[in-house]
Design an enzyme around this catalytic site. Structure first.
Site: not given
Length: 329
Positions: A123, A256, A286
């Site tokens: 990520c 993020h 996500n």
């Protein structure tokens, strides 16, 4: 004796792409119920802030998503793919073992010749890739770069584990980074701590044509949350100090997009109102390395971000990796 003027890197175009298939929490819950997994829209929203995510069809690869996002970024920058001399794709879900997704994307763009490679920092991948591209442009190793985060995380989810399968989605975001005589990327910082590899991982690999280990995502959510909140604040402050800036200089925080609670906590620690935080997790879920460039492009396209704004991009992910980039947009 003459000295050459400093060389910087600036973002000149952004682009993004989400696959057409959108699954609301209610739709996902209905699908999971068929396998005996119980969840609900309320349960997901309360814990994560996520309301929907996009999943790619089985015949669509990460490079296909990256292609759409890249073309949009190139159009926004007003340049042709053949002018690109560096392509970096941040991904944890490459098309194949090798060659890199970046090389496959380069071919699809019709832009051979320049360097092309993947970055694997989960990520944090886009922040890692942007930092590398900035360094290569500053040193003269590249002049026009495509930096992409592209993921098909739906392929590595365990749909019997409701604590993880409701969190992730697919998508891609891209930026064009060009050499400039005025600062654009102001400061960067990257970190990793492999001691925490087991709290977020996909512990499988291919050997002799067989899958060894477990090829599905595993996560200790509480451990990830605890680590994430701490490192995101510290790396943001460190990058601000490098650039000679303070919290008050941040026009937009683009974190993020993992969990609304992590973003809220980070904003509080940086003394930022949530009105200054770009939030797309509700509609995207996500999307790992794609989440920051997806959020960036969304904010540019909707007019939230304007030329001259100072942006703090930061990510944290499996590895354990984390980093931040301060940008004068």
């Amino acid at each position: 004796m003459t000295t050459s003027s400093p060389r910087y890197a600036r973002i000149t175009g952004t682009g993004s792409y989400l696959p057409p298939k959108r699954l609301s929490n209610a739709q996902l819950a209905e699908e999971l119920a068929k396998s005996g997994v119980e969840t609900s829209d309320e349960w997901i929203v309360e814990r994560t802030g996520i309301r929907a995510r996009h999943f790619a069809d089985s015949d669509v690869a990460s490079s296909d998503l990256a292609l759409h996002a890249s073309r949009a970024a190139l159009e926004a920058a007003g340049i042709d793919a053949t002018q690109i001399d560096l392509i970096i794709v941040a991904t944890s879900t490459p098309d194949m073992v090798f060659p890199s997704t970046a090389c496959l994307l380069q071919h699809k763009l019709g832009a051979p010749g320049g360097a092309a490679f993947d970055v694997q920092a989960v990520c944090s991948g886009f922040v890692y890739a942007l930092t590398i591209a900035d360094s290569m442009i500053r040193t003269g190793a590249a002049s026009k770069a495509l930096v992409i985060g592209a993921e098909t995380f739906s392929r590595i989810l365990d749909f019997k584990d409701r604590t993880t399968c409701v969190l992730f989605g697919d998508g891609a975001g891209a930026v064009v980074l060009e050499a400039s005589d005025t600062p654009g990327i102001l400061a960067c910082e990257l970190h990793a701590d492999g001691r925490h590899a087991d709290i977020l991982c996909v512990p499988g690999n291919v050997s002799g044509g067989q899958i060894l280990g477990d090829p599905l995502l595993k996560m200790d959510g509480q451990a990830v949350f605890k680590l994430a909140v701490g490192v995101l604040e510290s790396v943001a402050r460190s990058v601000l100090a490098k650039a000679g800036k303070t919290d008050a200089d941040i026009d937009w925080l683009i974190p993020h997009q993992a969990n609304i609670r992590i973003m809220q906590s980070t904003a509080r620690k940086l003394k930022l109102s949530m009105d200054k935080v770009v939030v797309t997790v509700a509609e995207h879920g996500n999307t790992s390395a794609a989440s920051i460039p997806l959020a960036l492009d969304h904010a540019v396209k909707t007019g939230q971000i304007k030329k001259g704004d100072t942006l703090m991009l930061e990510g944290v992910g499996g590895g354990f990796t984390w980093g931040a980039v301060l940008v004068d947009y």
